[in-house]
Motif scaffolding. Structure first.
Motif, PDB file in Angstrom:
ATOM      1  N   ALA A  14      32.084  39.763  47.055  1.00 26.53           N
ATOM      2  CA  ALA A  14      33.534  39.584  46.936  1.00 26.53           C
ATOM      3  C   ALA A  14      33.918  38.117  47.110  1.00 26.53           C
ATOM      4  CB  ALA A  14      34.252  40.454  47.963  1.00 26.53           C
ATOM      5  N   ARG A  15      33.261  37.444  48.036  1.00 30.97           N
ATOM      6  CA  ARG A  15      33.525  35.999  48.206  1.00 30.97           C
ATOM      7  C   ARG A  15      33.086  35.242  46.954  1.00 30.97           C
ATOM      8  NH1 ARG A  15      31.154  37.656  53.463  1.00 30.97           N
ATOM      9  NH2 ARG A  15      32.961  37.984  54.827  1.00 30.97           N
ATOM     10  N   ASP A  16      31.947  35.635  46.384  1.00 35.61           N
ATOM     11  CA  ASP A  16      31.517  35.025  45.119  1.00 35.61           C
ATOM     12  C   ASP A  16      32.578  35.217  44.037  1.00 35.61           C
ATOM     13  OD1 ASP A  16      29.076  34.450  46.352  1.00 35.61           O
ATOM     14  OD2 ASP A  16      28.009  36.111  45.396  1.00 35.61           O
ATOM     15  N   LEU A  17      33.157  36.403  44.006  1.00 36.82           N
ATOM     16  CA  LEU A  17      34.184  36.708  43.017  1.00 36.82           C
ATOM     17  C   LEU A  17      35.382  35.776  43.180  1.00 36.82           C
ATOM     18  CD1 LEU A  17      35.100  38.630  40.737  1.00 36.82           C
ATOM     19  CD2 LEU A  17      35.833  40.251  42.503  1.00 36.82           C
ATOM     20  N   ASP A  18      35.720  35.462  44.412  1.00 32.86           N
ATOM     21  CA  ASP A  18      36.844  34.547  44.628  1.00 32.86           C
ATOM     22  C   ASP A  18      36.494  33.124  44.220  1.00 32.86           C
ATOM     23  OD1 ASP A  18      39.609  34.548  45.592  1.00 32.86           O
ATOM     24  OD2 ASP A  18      38.858  33.026  46.978  1.00 32.86           O
ATOM     25  N   VAL A  19      35.248  32.739  44.403  1.00 33.18           N
ATOM     26  CA  VAL A  19      34.818  31.415  43.940  1.00 33.18           C
ATOM     27  C   VAL A  19      34.858  31.357  42.415  1.00 33.18           C
ATOM     28  CG1 VAL A  19      32.929  29.739  43.925  1.00 33.18           C
ATOM     29  CG2 VAL A  19      33.420  31.035  46.005  1.00 33.18           C
ATOM     30  N   ILE A  20      34.443  32.427  41.754  1.00 32.53           N
ATOM     31  CA  ILE A  20      34.531  32.483  40.292  1.00 32.53           C
ATOM     32  C   ILE A  20      35.990  32.369  39.842  1.00 32.53           C
ATOM     33  CG2 ILE A  20      34.214  33.999  38.288  1.00 32.53           C
ATOM     34  CD1 ILE A  20      31.671  35.059  39.673  1.00 32.53           C
ATOM     35  N   ARG A  21      36.882  33.092  40.530  1.00 33.20           N
ATOM     36  CA  ARG A  21      38.315  32.970  40.222  1.00 33.20           C
ATOM     37  C   ARG A  21      38.763  31.511  40.269  1.00 33.20           C
ATOM     38  NH1 ARG A  21      42.040  31.245  43.041  1.00 33.20           N
ATOM     39  NH2 ARG A  21      40.808  31.349  44.953  1.00 33.20           N
ATOM     40  N   ALA A  22      38.372  30.819  41.324  1.00 38.63           N
ATOM     41  CA  ALA A  22      38.776  29.420  41.473  1.00 38.63           C
ATOM     42  C   ALA A  22      38.164  28.547  40.385  1.00 38.63           C
ATOM     43  CB  ALA A  22      38.363  28.914  42.854  1.00 38.63           C
ATOM     44  N   ALA A  23      36.893  28.790  40.074  1.00 34.59           N
ATOM     45  CA  ALA A  23      36.224  27.999  39.042  1.00 34.59           C
ATOM     46  C   ALA A  23      36.868  28.202  37.672  1.00 34.59           C
ATOM     47  CB  ALA A  23      34.738  28.367  38.977  1.00 34.59           C
ATOM     48  N   LEU A  24      37.419  29.379  37.439  1.00 36.37           N
ATOM     49  CA  LEU A  24      38.111  29.662  36.179  1.00 36.37           C
ATOM     50  C   LEU A  24      39.472  28.975  36.103  1.00 36.37           C
ATOM     51  CD1 LEU A  24      37.358  33.496  35.930  1.00 36.37           C
ATOM     52  CD2 LEU A  24      36.510  31.750  34.346  1.00 36.37           C
ATOM     53  N   GLY A  25      39.912  28.412  37.227  1.00 40.08           N
ATOM     54  CA  GLY A  25      41.218  27.779  37.260  1.00 40.08           C
ATOM     55  C   GLY A  25      42.349  28.769  37.442  1.00 40.08           C
ATOM     56  N   GLU A  26      42.032  29.972  37.941  1.00 40.49           N
ATOM     57  CA  GLU A  26      43.032  31.019  38.125  1.00 40.49           C
ATOM     58  C   GLU A  26      43.533  31.024  39.569  1.00 40.49           C
ATOM     59  OE1 GLU A  26      44.037  33.200  35.658  1.00 40.49           O
ATOM     60  OE2 GLU A  26      42.738  32.233  34.183  1.00 40.49           O
ATOM     61  N   LYS A  27      44.851  30.998  39.737  1.00 40.53           N
ATOM     62  CA  LYS A  27      45.405  31.083  41.094  1.00 40.53           C
ATOM     63  C   LYS A  27      45.225  32.482  41.665  1.00 40.53           C
ATOM     64  CE  LYS A  27      48.654  27.335  41.321  1.00 40.53           C
ATOM     65  NZ  LYS A  27      49.266  26.640  40.252  1.00 40.53           N
ATOM     66  N   LYS A  28      45.304  33.491  40.784  1.00 40.25           N
ATOM     67  CA  LYS A  28      45.151  34.872  41.218  1.00 40.25           C
ATOM     68  C   LYS A  28      44.215  35.604  40.260  1.00 40.25           C
ATOM     69  CE  LYS A  28      49.310  35.319  43.953  1.00 40.25           C
ATOM     70  NZ  LYS A  28      50.345  36.250  44.449  1.00 40.25           N
TER      71      LYS A  28
END
Length: 538
Positions: free
Chosen positions: A225-239
């Motif tokens: 789940a933490r990896d998923l949040d890092v992927i979100r950030a890398a995609l440039g997505e706030k949410k």
């Protein structure tokens, strides 16, 4: 294993029969056992979570700054243009965000609509644990009708979770050894049979430690789940916009608990019961009961279509044919390679997915009509498929590693024996095969965690939950439990249906609500019950 749909089938191991855990759990007493007093243990747990939360924030900030260097996917990944691939770096241990890093493989295809229609990235996990989401963008390139509207608004993003596929893959045994046939009958006749299986389970656990010991302590759902949040950030997505199926629902539930303010839209389909008491030992026992129910549904359907399959006009007659086939394979493996274990591995796809009803019944029918080769072709391991064998072994290794690390499992063989002997009397189709698959967790060589308490925290938006009532891999009660845990969620129930992975099926009552939620954020004012999708026809 908890995983969605046909695209996962080729990755299923042929020698250790899969069970969803995807998509089971521990008893409370086991969860609380230990030398440390409860208050002290709770404080230590919170301290560890605080360190990991800080580490996740550091890793996400780093990823947001770095972004993803997108490029054409490697030719041997089977992902055609215009799908692009890239990498996201994450720490192995979030308590040490500047320590050892691994790279996670991600891929994407841009939205098909206009710039004004775009709503961001939709990130997908198909389940497992151990399933790859990298084929998700192919729903656009293959023009899947169900996803045309969503594809206009979203980039479709898939990823290999930690330990899976191209993302620092783990291993527990030589892949060729893993698929070698034939295997012993999972249903034990004697104490010696049980002793032999216990030995194999210990050896498998030891093999995981020998081949992948450095990763095992960190192969947990909260870390993914933490990896998923890092992927979100890398995609440039706030949410995050997220679609999770099967085990992917538990990943979504954990993400929503850890990062409630980072969720924009979340759909969870075919839901693992997230109760701490259920992850994972009890979930697998509950699965055995549900598989038996859906197996009987399939046998009823085969009997109703006797004009096509000639296997009997009643469920009892079809079951007699199944028992006859098992007995034959046990005495002499069919074609020298298909024994009872291989039969269960093949036939279990029928209670998993309605799309397997016709092909499994057809192969079953051909065997009793004298065509043995059809069954051998369908059920025997392919020893020549090196890449497929590596994928199967890796998928099973991740399944085992995550479920064993997520929760404290019973270490008493007496408990395992008692529980599974009791269940096998009334639910024999999957019980012992499932037990042997999970038994390495009884002797797991690294520390086992306490499952996260899944619940609503401030900032979590309404979540859409989709579930069929007869699901074998993730029983319906799991959706009800998550619905209670996530306040404001909506539950769409497909009544009297049981195919695993509801959002991938044609049912306008479900499909229209999925589209409406993803495109507008709107949910019904109350929970909805849908009629079942169309029953397969021979």
């Amino acid at each position: 294993m908890y995983g969605e749909g046909p695209h996962l089938r080729d990755t299923r191991p042929k020698n250790r029969v899969l069970a969803l855990g995807s998509a089971g759990a521990l008893v409370t007493a086991t969860l609380l056992a230990g030398a440390v007093s409860a208050p002290t243990a709770g404080a230590a747990e919170r301290h560890g979570q605080d360190r990991e939360a800080r580490g996740a924030a550091i890793a996400a900030a780093r990823a947001a700054k770095a972004g993803i260097d997108w490029h054409d996917c490697p030719a041997d990944w089977g992902l055609e243009k215009p799908i692009q691939c890239g990498w996201v770096s994450v720490p192995v241990d979030y308590a040490k965000p500047y320590g050892k890093q691994i790279k996670l493989a991600v891929d994407r295809i841009g939205n098909t609509g206009t710039k004004g229609e775009r709503q961001g990235a939709l990130v997908y996990n198909p389940g497992g644990p151990g399933g790859s989401g990298m084929r998700f963008p192919r729903r656009v390139t293959t023009k899947s009708a169900l996803w045309v509207n969503t594809a206009k608004a979203y980039d479709f993003v898939g990823f290999d979770p930690r330990g899976v596929g191209h993302s620092a893959p783990i291993s527990c045994i030589d892949p060729q050894e893993f698929v070698k046939a034939p295997k012993a009958d999972p249903v034990p006749d004697t104490e010696a049979d049980k002793t032999a299986q216990r030995k194999l389970a210990r050896e498998y656990a030891d093999g995981c430690h020998e081949r992948s010991g450095g990763m095992l302590p960190y192969m947990t759902t909260p870390n993914t789940a933490r990896d998923l949040d890092v992927i979100r950030a890398a995609l440039g997505e706030k949410k995050l916009n997220y679609l999770g199926v099967s085990y992917g629902t538990y990943l979504g539930a954990v993400y929503g608990t850890l990062f409630p303010g980072h969720v924009r839209r979340m759909i969870v389909d075919s839901v693992v019961n997230p109760s701490r008491q259920n992850i994972w030992y009890e979930a697998n026992l509950e699965q055995d009961v549900a598989f038996e129910g859906r197996w009987k549904d399939w046998e009823d359907w085969v009997a109703a279509n006797d004009a096509s399959f000639h296997l009997g006009t009643t469920r009892t007659a079809v079951q007699d044919k199944w028992l006859q086939l098992r007995a034959t394979a046990k005495k002499n493996p069919i074609g020298g390679v298909v024994g009872p274990a291989e039969l269960i591995s093949f036939f279990q796809s029928a209670p998993y997915y309605d799309s397997s009803w016709v092909p499994v019944a057809t192969t079953f029918s051909k065997y009793f009509a004298g065509d043995t080769q059809a069954l051998v072709d369908a059920a025997a391991p392919d020893m020549s498929d090196t890449a497929g064998n590596i994928t199967s072994e890796n998928s099973n290794a991740v399944y085992t590693a995550v479920e064993c690390a997520d929760a404290k499992w019973p270490t008493s063989w007496r408990k395992w024996d008692r529980d599974n002997t009791r269940l096998n009397k009334n639910y024999p189709f999957m019980t012992w095969a499932n037990a042997w698959m999970n038994l390495p967790c009884a002797t797991w060589p690294v520390k086992q965690q306490t499952p996260l308490h899944v619940k609503t925290h401030k900032g979590l938006p309404p979540v859409l939950i989709v579930q069929s009532t007869r699901d074998a891999a993730t029983p319906y009660e799991g959706a009800v439990e998550l619905h209670k845990s996530f306040k404001g969620s909506r539950l769409v129930t497909e009544k009297d249906a049981g195919s695993h992975g509801v959002t991938g099926l044609v049912n306008p009552c479900v499909n229209d609500r999925v589209d409406a939620y993803l495109l507008t954020g709107k949910l019904d004012t109350a929970d909805v019950t849908c009629a079942p999708h169309a029953t397969p026809k021979p």
